[in-house]
Design a protein around this motif. Sequence first.
Motif, mmCIF file in Angstrom:
data_model
loop_
_atom_site.group_PDB
_atom_site.id
_atom_site.type_symbol
_atom_site.label_atom_id
_atom_site.label_comp_id
_atom_site.label_asym_id
_atom_site.label_seq_id
_atom_site.Cartn_x
_atom_site.Cartn_y
_atom_site.Cartn_z
ATOM 1 N N GLN A 197 43.486 60.982 26.494
ATOM 2 C CA GLN A 197 43.606 62.182 27.158
ATOM 3 C C GLN A 197 43.586 63.331 26.140
ATOM 4 O OE1 GLN A 197 45.891 62.247 30.808
ATOM 5 N NE2 GLN A 197 46.317 64.386 30.501
ATOM 6 N N PHE A 198 44.620 62.906 25.038
ATOM 7 C CA PHE A 198 44.904 63.981 23.971
ATOM 8 C C PHE A 198 43.636 64.187 23.331
ATOM 9 C CE2 PHE A 198 45.443 64.472 19.475
ATOM 10 C CZ PHE A 198 46.083 65.811 19.342
ATOM 11 N N ALA A 199 42.685 63.225 23.024
ATOM 12 C CA ALA A 199 41.462 63.453 22.289
ATOM 13 C C ALA A 199 40.701 64.529 22.966
ATOM 14 C CB ALA A 199 40.735 62.283 22.090
ATOM 15 N N HIS A 200 40.487 64.403 24.401
ATOM 16 C CA HIS A 200 39.895 65.201 25.240
ATOM 17 C C HIS A 200 40.523 66.660 25.296
ATOM 18 C CE1 HIS A 200 37.025 66.090 28.358
ATOM 19 N NE2 HIS A 200 37.878 66.456 29.472
ATOM 20 N N MET A 201 41.654 66.788 25.049
ATOM 21 C CA MET A 201 42.148 68.098 25.114
ATOM 22 C C MET A 201 42.216 68.596 23.546
ATOM 23 S SD MET A 201 43.883 70.700 26.718
ATOM 24 C CE MET A 201 44.373 72.026 25.864
ATOM 25 N N TRP A 202 42.368 67.856 22.665
ATOM 26 C CA TRP A 202 42.179 68.160 21.367
ATOM 27 C C TRP A 202 40.915 68.958 20.934
ATOM 28 C CZ3 TRP A 202 40.149 65.527 16.631
ATOM 29 C CH2 TRP A 202 40.507 66.143 15.540
ATOM 30 N N VAL A 203 39.719 68.096 21.305
ATOM 31 C CA VAL A 203 38.412 68.682 21.302
ATOM 32 C C VAL A 203 38.047 69.844 22.102
ATOM 33 C CG1 VAL A 203 35.908 67.906 21.581
ATOM 34 C CG2 VAL A 203 37.625 66.454 20.669
ATOM 35 N N GLY A 204 38.505 70.160 23.225
ATOM 36 C CA GLY A 204 38.614 71.153 24.055
ATOM 37 C C GLY A 204 39.472 72.334 23.541
ATOM 38 N N ALA A 205 40.396 72.312 23.018
ATOM 39 C CA ALA A 205 41.063 73.297 22.037
ATOM 40 C C ALA A 205 40.211 73.875 20.973
ATOM 41 C CB ALA A 205 42.371 72.784 21.471
ATOM 42 N N TYR A 206 39.616 73.138 20.380
ATOM 43 C CA TYR A 206 38.603 73.682 19.391
ATOM 44 C C TYR A 206 37.574 74.353 19.937
ATOM 45 C CZ TYR A 206 40.873 71.667 15.195
ATOM 46 O OH TYR A 206 41.891 71.440 14.180
ATOM 47 N N MET A 207 37.153 73.810 21.163
ATOM 48 C CA MET A 207 35.864 74.725 21.712
ATOM 49 C C MET A 207 36.399 75.858 22.126
ATOM 50 S SD MET A 207 34.083 71.567 24.215
ATOM 51 C CE MET A 207 33.125 72.978 24.825
ATOM 52 N N LEU A 208 37.436 75.991 22.656
ATOM 53 C CA LEU A 208 38.067 77.233 23.324
ATOM 54 C C LEU A 208 38.311 78.309 22.264
ATOM 55 C CD1 LEU A 208 40.614 77.814 26.220
ATOM 56 C CD2 LEU A 208 41.002 79.307 24.027
ATOM 57 N N ALA A 209 39.178 77.761 21.148
ATOM 58 C CA ALA A 209 39.448 78.647 20.166
ATOM 59 C C ALA A 209 38.389 79.192 19.354
ATOM 60 C CB ALA A 209 40.544 78.092 19.273
ATOM 61 N N GLY A 210 37.363 78.111 18.973
ATOM 62 C CA GLY A 210 36.289 78.491 18.126
ATOM 63 C C GLY A 210 35.198 79.387 18.685
ATOM 64 N N PHE A 211 34.998 79.208 20.005
ATOM 65 C CA PHE A 211 34.043 80.024 20.742
ATOM 66 C C PHE A 211 34.664 81.419 20.906
ATOM 67 C CE2 PHE A 211 31.809 76.159 22.302
ATOM 68 C CZ PHE A 211 30.512 76.479 21.820
ATOM 69 N N THR A 212 35.925 81.730 21.028
ATOM 70 C CA THR A 212 36.597 82.703 21.304
ATOM 71 C C THR A 212 36.696 83.474 19.862
ATOM 72 O OG1 THR A 212 37.991 81.778 23.103
ATOM 73 C CG2 THR A 212 38.730 83.893 22.398
ATOM 74 N N ILE A 213 36.971 83.100 19.044
ATOM 75 C CA ILE A 213 36.986 83.735 17.776
ATOM 76 C C ILE A 213 35.636 84.172 17.164
ATOM 77 C CG2 ILE A 213 37.684 83.442 15.220
ATOM 78 C CD1 ILE A 213 39.703 81.530 16.349
ATOM 79 N N ALA A 214 34.715 83.237 17.341
ATOM 80 C CA ALA A 214 33.345 83.685 17.059
ATOM 81 C C ALA A 214 32.827 84.615 17.884
ATOM 82 C CB ALA A 214 32.627 82.419 17.283
ATOM 83 N N GLY A 215 33.167 84.798 18.958
ATOM 84 C CA GLY A 215 32.844 85.717 20.153
ATOM 85 C C GLY A 215 33.199 87.151 19.816
#
Length: 466
Positions: A197-215
């Motif tokens: 479950q942590f792996a799922h959340m950890w990867v999701g955190a990089y998606m959220l932060a990465g796409f938001t900053i790039a945006g």
Amino acid sequence: MLAPDVVTALTHLAAEAEPAGLLPARQQMALSLGWHIVLACFGVAFPAMIFTMHLIGIRRKDPVALELAKRWAKVSAVLFAIGAVSGTVLSFEMGLLWPGLMGTYGDVLGLPFAFEGLAFFLEAIFLGIYLYGWGRMPPKRHVLMVLPMAITGVVGAYCVLAVNAWMNAPTGFRLVDGEVTDVQPWAVLFNLQTFVQFAHMWVGAYMLAGFTIAGVYAVGMLRGRRDAHHRLGFMVPFVFASIAAVSQPFVGHVLGFGLDERQPAKLAAFELAETTESPSPLRLGGILVDGEVRYSIDIPYLGSLIAMNSPDEPVPGLDTIPEEDHPPVNLTHLAFQTMVGIGTLLAAAVVWFWFQRRRGRDLLERRWFLRFAATAGPLAVIALEAGWVATEVGRQPWIVYGVMRTPEAVGDYSASLWWLLGISTVVYTAMTVGAVVVLRSMARRWRAGDADLPSPYAPEVPEVRA
């Protein structure tokens, strides 16, 4: 027509089944957790991006990269300060809203919460050192100060996810005559479900932060700022988000292994399986109306293949589960499909971007792609929130699956909780507005060439004459 005594008995039964404080407690927890989880994602993923950008600046002697790392650290400090408020509120809410849970299982959950608090303080310390260290520490030593920030952010998130994984798959204790005995708090931290479950959340955190900053930098490029600053500011977080987006479907699939045994009602709601079918179809969209699935697009065999790793093994239907153990099916199903749909879209988009880049086509010169990149951050936020709705609502009516039902955990002070919800809504709205105002002010100053705010308390620097 029911006799009056029967009506009275049913009314009392309903009141016992759902205490008056349950709805406001749920709404309060949804508001606090849904708001805080976005900031927590930046705490998990942002330090790694700052470290990478700072390292690029040192190795290439690139002033643009160094300036970006410095600015990102200041943005991280603002988000950390706001997240500290919402995180502290959540800690109090666990005991205030759910005294039945914490009063019964506090000994089981104490260790991960203690480690989470320690990680939080260490992260704050090293963030301060890193911010203060610009121009005061050797570059190679200074950049290493980001690593403890990254590690403590991950550890803190892991500890919180350990508690949530325990609520989905409780372990580390025995119930004897209603009393919790043989407490093994380490079993909570090292539960197998915690890692996945942590792996799922950890990867999701990089998606959220990465796409938001790039945006943010995609919007800048749409406004004509096509300089090295914006291109580098886009590419570094986008690389992190790309790796996460492509990895997430596989991590999510692993997380779903054995869900038919652990929480069959949740799986049935995910798949909108009202009855057990062999093979089970994949249902896109659709809702359950009066026990009948409507408005769905069914793809034969694919439900069994994805959910059960078999072309013909059936997904257990809701008809195999007592009705009192059913979660809110439509909300769980639609939230799950929203998460999967957005995740699939983002994964396909980044694969297309890198495929075109390999062929020599720079999509950063295409306005349609920049517009999509600008929306990818909000889409990732929606996907993350939908994933948490699917996880938490799908576990209902249990707060600790198979052990304690949610109505048993809530406190009995409904009027006070409604006031708390109203006050919290106002506070969170004010913090959101404040964060946007501060970050926009920082961005305007940086575009104007001001690196730092002037301080009215700083000593005057004497003029040096040649």
